[in-house]
Every structure is written in structure tokens, then in C-alpha cells.
Design a protein around this motif. Structure first.
Motif, short mmCIF file in Angstrom:
data_model
loop_
_atom_site.label_atom_id
_atom_site.label_comp_id
_atom_site.label_asym_id
_atom_site.label_seq_id
_atom_site.Cartn_x
_atom_site.Cartn_y
_atom_site.Cartn_z
N PRO A 66 1.24 -0.19 8.89
CA PRO A 66 2.41 0.27 8.15
C PRO A 66 3.42 0.91 9.12
N THR A 74 2.30 7.35 -2.81
CA THR A 74 2.13 6.24 -3.76
C THR A 74 0.65 6.07 -4.08
N GLN A 93 -0.02 2.92 -5.47
CA GLN A 93 0.00 1.48 -5.69
C GLN A 93 -1.21 0.86 -4.98
N VAL A 128 -0.64 -1.06 -1.65
CA VAL A 128 -0.30 -0.21 -0.51
C VAL A 128 -1.55 0.51 -0.01
N CYS A 158 -3.15 0.13 3.79
CA CYS A 158 -3.44 1.28 4.64
C CYS A 158 -4.92 1.38 4.98
#
Length: 174
Positions: free
Chosen positions: A117, A146, A148, A151, A155
Motif C-alpha cells: 500500500p 477502514t 473494507q 483493503v 494489507c
């Protein structure tokens, strides 16, 4: 989003299984580190045998959270040769390890083929991501959070890839 240190501590305390942190900058300009960084530049080093001289709120929090079984891991992607800040950071990382964090270092040239990221992040229990956004000079700008799933997966995958290649702190010489 602005975040207070106490709200971040509360978030860390709420973690049930894992908190992982990926750092990717070679320089940070964190105001609460100014005094310690200046002292380090003058030759001051922390004494591993004198915990009272370096045991501070963050380390107390790490010890509290890891004592309840939470795994805390931090990976740092760093340029070589190392920046002055990274040499400073490495010099006191033994305190984080003593508190219960697992820490590894990955030379940046070994991360070239990894999908990462754009910002440093914390990932809590594999579900909630906090991106720490810094300006060009390394000053903290804000935090984006977040939950989500895509995401969090990105990560998690990025952190695991870095962790697999990285060198444990005890074996990473500067």
C-alpha cells in the motif's frame, strides 16, 4: 482523521488476536521524538540493563496487550545505506522487543517485487486498517481508517510478504 494517543491506546487494548504495523519510510519527523533523536545524535544510547530509564507509556501498553495473548508484530522496510533516523530507531528497538513486540527489518531492495500500500499502516485483528499518512518531510498528517475487507486483505497480504522476507531485529545489524 485526527486521532489522540489515548484513543489509539484504547484501540490497541481492544485487539483480541493481532496487531501488525508496517513502516516504509526512512525518515520520520515525530515531534515527541525530537529530544531523544537530538540526544542520540550527541551520543546518548539507552542502557539495556536500566529499564526504568526507557520504560515509557508505549512500552507499558505493548507489555499489557501482549501479556493478554495479543501478537504484536512490526516490519520496517528500510533503505541501505541507512538514514540517520533509521540508525537512531534501530538503536532503541530492543526496548520494543523487551516489551513483547516482534520486529523485523527488510532492506528496500528486497521489497521491489512486492505489492505494498502507499502508506504505513496498522492492521488490527485482520479487519481494521489504519493508514498513517505523512507529509514529504515525515511529519504525521492524518490517519485514515477502514474496515473494507478488500483493503484489510491487501494489507494482510503485504505485511505477510514483508514479514516472510524480513530479518528479525536481533539479527539485523546496522
Amino acid at each position: 482523521m485526527a486521532q489522540s494517543l489515548s484513543s489509539f491506546a484504547d484501540l490497541i487494548r481492544s485487539v483480541e488476536h493481532s496487531a501488525v504495523h508496517l513502516e516504509m519510510r526512512d525518515t520520520y519527523a515525530i515531534s515527541n521524538e525530537d529530544e531523544g533523536f537530538a540526544a542520540w545524535k550527541r551520543g546518548h544510547r539507552l542502557d539495556p540493563d536500566d529499564r526504568e530509564s526507557w520504560w515509557r507509556p508505549w512500552l507499558d501498553l505493548v507489555q499489557e496487550v501482549t501479556a493478554k495473548g495479543v501478537v504484536m508484530r512490526r516490519a520496517r522496510i528500510v533503505g541501505e545505506p541507512h538514514s540517520e533516523y533509521i540508525r537512531y530507531e534501530h538503536s532503541f528497538t530492543f526496548t520494543n522487543v523487551a516489551a513483547g513486540e516482534e520486529i523485523r527489518w527488510l532492506p528496500r531492495r528486497q521489497a521491489s517485487d512486492l505489492t505494498l500500500p502507499g502508506n504505513d499502516f496498522w492492521l488490527f485483528d485482520g479487519r481494521v486498517v489504519q493508514f498513517n499518512v505523512f507529509d514529504g518531510d515525515g511529519r504525521w498528517a492524518h490517519t485514515d481508517e477502514t474496515d473494507q475487507p478488500a483493503v484489510a486483505r491487501l494489507c494482510s497480504t503485504a505485511f505477510d510478504a514483508v514479514w516472510e522476507r524480513a530479518v528479525p531485529h536481533e539479527k539485523y545489524a546496522i
